[in-house]
Motif scaffolding. Structure first.
Motif, PDB file in Angstrom:
ATOM      1  N   PHE A  85       0.757  -1.241   0.198  1.00  0.00           N
ATOM      2  CA  PHE A  85       0.170   0.061  -0.053  1.00  0.00           C
ATOM      3  C   PHE A  85       0.854   1.303   0.006  1.00  0.00           C
ATOM      4  O   PHE A  85       0.563   2.245  -0.657  1.00  0.00           O
ATOM      5  N   ASP A  86       2.073   1.314   0.809  1.00  0.00           N
ATOM      6  CA  ASP A  86       2.727   2.348   0.601  1.00  0.00           C
ATOM      7  C   ASP A  86       3.378   2.619  -0.550  1.00  0.00           C
ATOM      8  O   ASP A  86       3.626   3.929  -0.962  1.00  0.00           O
ATOM      9  N   LEU A  87       3.770   1.574  -1.085  1.00  0.00           N
ATOM     10  CA  LEU A  87       4.553   1.738  -2.477  1.00  0.00           C
ATOM     11  C   LEU A  87       3.499   2.352  -3.543  1.00  0.00           C
ATOM     12  O   LEU A  87       3.744   3.175  -4.550  1.00  0.00           O
ATOM     13  N   PHE A  88       2.119   1.868  -3.439  1.00  0.00           N
ATOM     14  CA  PHE A  88       0.969   2.529  -4.096  1.00  0.00           C
ATOM     15  C   PHE A  88       0.854   4.095  -3.996  1.00  0.00           C
ATOM     16  O   PHE A  88       0.862   4.484  -5.031  1.00  0.00           O
TER      17      PHE A  88
ATOM     18  N   ALA B 270       3.737   5.843  -5.594  1.00  0.00           N
ATOM     19  CA  ALA B 270       3.651   5.876  -6.958  1.00  0.00           C
ATOM     20  C   ALA B 270       2.517   7.034  -7.385  1.00  0.00           C
ATOM     21  O   ALA B 270       2.767   7.635  -8.294  1.00  0.00           O
ATOM     22  N   LEU B 271       1.656   6.854  -6.713  1.00  0.00           N
ATOM     23  CA  LEU B 271       0.321   8.066  -6.722  1.00  0.00           C
ATOM     24  C   LEU B 271       0.906   9.383  -6.883  1.00  0.00           C
ATOM     25  O   LEU B 271       0.525  10.328  -7.429  1.00  0.00           O
TER      26      LEU B 271
ATOM     27  N   ALA C  67       4.111  10.217  -6.855  1.00  0.00           N
ATOM     28  CA  ALA C  67       5.735  10.455  -7.583  1.00  0.00           C
ATOM     29  C   ALA C  67       5.429  11.716  -8.499  1.00  0.00           C
ATOM     30  O   ALA C  67       6.427  12.459  -8.759  1.00  0.00           O
ATOM     31  N   PRO C  68       4.399  11.782  -9.303  1.00  0.00           N
ATOM     32  CA  PRO C  68       4.481  12.849 -10.501  1.00  0.00           C
ATOM     33  C   PRO C  68       4.261  14.159  -9.839  1.00  0.00           C
ATOM     34  O   PRO C  68       4.562  15.324 -10.705  1.00  0.00           O
ATOM     35  N   LEU C  69       3.972  14.681  -8.738  1.00  0.00           N
ATOM     36  CA  LEU C  69       3.837  15.801  -8.022  1.00  0.00           C
ATOM     37  C   LEU C  69       5.094  16.297  -7.510  1.00  0.00           C
ATOM     38  O   LEU C  69       5.638  16.148  -6.551  1.00  0.00           O
ATOM     39  N   ILE C  70       5.942  17.049  -8.285  1.00  0.00           N
ATOM     40  CA  ILE C  70       7.294  17.067  -8.284  1.00  0.00           C
ATOM     41  C   ILE C  70       7.540  18.332  -7.323  1.00  0.00           C
ATOM     42  O   ILE C  70       8.254  18.436  -6.563  1.00  0.00           O
ATOM     43  N   ASP C  71       6.362  19.104  -7.049  1.00  0.00           N
ATOM     44  CA  ASP C  71       6.317  20.230  -6.074  1.00  0.00           C
ATOM     45  C   ASP C  71       5.741  19.995  -4.979  1.00  0.00           C
ATOM     46  O   ASP C  71       5.396  20.686  -4.068  1.00  0.00           O
ATOM     47  N   ASN C  72       5.108  18.740  -4.636  1.00  0.00           N
ATOM     48  CA  ASN C  72       4.126  18.310  -3.651  1.00  0.00           C
ATOM     49  C   ASN C  72       4.852  17.381  -2.561  1.00  0.00           C
ATOM     50  O   ASN C  72       4.530  15.945  -3.001  1.00  0.00           O
ATOM     51  N   PRO C  73       5.961  17.613  -1.711  1.00  0.00           N
ATOM     52  CA  PRO C  73       6.251  16.571  -0.779  1.00  0.00           C
ATOM     53  C   PRO C  73       5.159  15.920  -0.153  1.00  0.00           C
ATOM     54  O   PRO C  73       4.281  16.486   0.169  1.00  0.00           O
TER      55      PRO C  73
ATOM     56  N   ALA D 216       7.523   8.110   1.020  1.00  0.00           N
ATOM     57  CA  ALA D 216       7.616   9.283   0.575  1.00  0.00           C
ATOM     58  C   ALA D 216       8.037   9.418  -0.782  1.00  0.00           C
ATOM     59  O   ALA D 216       8.575   8.511  -1.487  1.00  0.00           O
ATOM     60  N   ASN D 217       7.578  10.464  -1.453  1.00  0.00           N
ATOM     61  CA  ASN D 217       7.672  10.744  -2.931  1.00  0.00           C
ATOM     62  C   ASN D 217       9.016  11.399  -3.169  1.00  0.00           C
ATOM     63  O   ASN D 217       9.633  11.711  -2.144  1.00  0.00           O
ATOM     64  N   ASP D 218       9.526  11.575  -4.452  1.00  0.00           N
ATOM     65  CA  ASP D 218      10.608  12.132  -4.729  1.00  0.00           C
ATOM     66  C   ASP D 218      10.823  13.629  -4.130  1.00  0.00           C
ATOM     67  O   ASP D 218      11.858  14.085  -3.746  1.00  0.00           O
ATOM     68  N   ALA D 219       9.687  14.216  -4.093  1.00  0.00           N
ATOM     69  CA  ALA D 219       9.750  15.890  -3.816  1.00  0.00           C
ATOM     70  C   ALA D 219      10.292  15.700  -2.216  1.00  0.00           C
ATOM     71  O   ALA D 219      10.707  16.466  -1.803  1.00  0.00           O
ATOM     72  N   MET D 220       9.459  14.670  -1.349  1.00  0.00           N
ATOM     73  CA  MET D 220       9.852  14.647  -0.125  1.00  0.00           C
ATOM     74  C   MET D 220      11.465  14.112   0.248  1.00  0.00           C
ATOM     75  O   MET D 220      11.985  14.997   0.888  1.00  0.00           O
TER      76      MET D 220
END
Length: 197
Positions: free
Chosen positions: A1-4, A7-8, A10-16, A29-33
């Motif tokens: 679930f965390d990986l989902f 992934a959800l 991930a496209p939000l580059i300015d939204n940690p 955590a996504n890449d922005a975080m």
């Protein structure tokens, strides 16, 4: 679930975005975080707490907020400067919510932020908005004094209104209403009023 979720978001580059467990350790955590925290991979963040990521004063601030959310209280649309590692300070408009298990018990917290683009504006401008926001939070139970807000922010009434709407998607008066509702909810839950730190 965390990986989902990663992934959800991930496209939000300015939204940690992050998820923490009940021990307040990062589990997603996504890449922005990752960029916000100054790390290059999930492995450098997952399993760590705020104390292992942020400078001590800010880590203490984060932990207090996290524990409030673990107690079932949400944080919505708070403007705050975040300082992590050796990175430049970032202005974020963020929200944190409790994550509940199937029984309805709080099992962790999730947070998402909107990074405020300081490349198009000066840090001083955001500091002025922060001063007006701090004034509203400290005087939420008083009638809104627009003249005083203009004085503490160094902005005209029209510029103050525009900046509030751009940053918070609300007028100063609407923002004060949000703060009053937040404080009333905290009082009903038996927690002290929350002032800026």
């Amino acid at each position: 679930f965390d990986l989902f979720l990663e992934a959800l978001f991930a496209p939000l580059i300015d939204n940690p975005f992050f998820v923490k467990n009940a021990k307040l350790q990062y589990v997603a955590a996504n890449d922005a975080m990752l960029r916000l925290c100054g790390v290059s991979s999930r492995d450098e963040l997952v399993g760590r707490t705020a104390w292992q990521v942020y400078p001590k004063p800010y880590a203490a601030h984060c932990e207090k907020d996290d524990r409030d959310v673990l107690a079932g209280r949400s944080i919505v649309d708070r403007l705050e400067m975040v300082v992590a590692g050796n990175r430049a300070p970032s202005w974020l408009l963020f929200s944190q919510l409790p994550v509940r298990d199937r029984k309805g018990d709080v099992a962790g917290i999730a947070g998402v932020s909107r990074r405020i683009d300081i490349r198009r504006n000066s840090n001083a401008a955001y500091a002025r908005i922060a001063a007006a926001i701090k004034h509203i939070r400290e005087h939420f139970d008083e009638a809104l004094n627009l003249k005083r807000l203009c004085s503490v922010s160094g902005l005209s009434a029209s510029q103050l209104e525009r900046d509030f709407r751009a940053l918070l998607r609300a007028s100063p008066r609407q923002y004060q209403q949000r703060v009053r509702i937040e404080q009333a909810r905290r009082q009903a839950l038996g927690t002290p009023p929350q002032h800026p730190r």
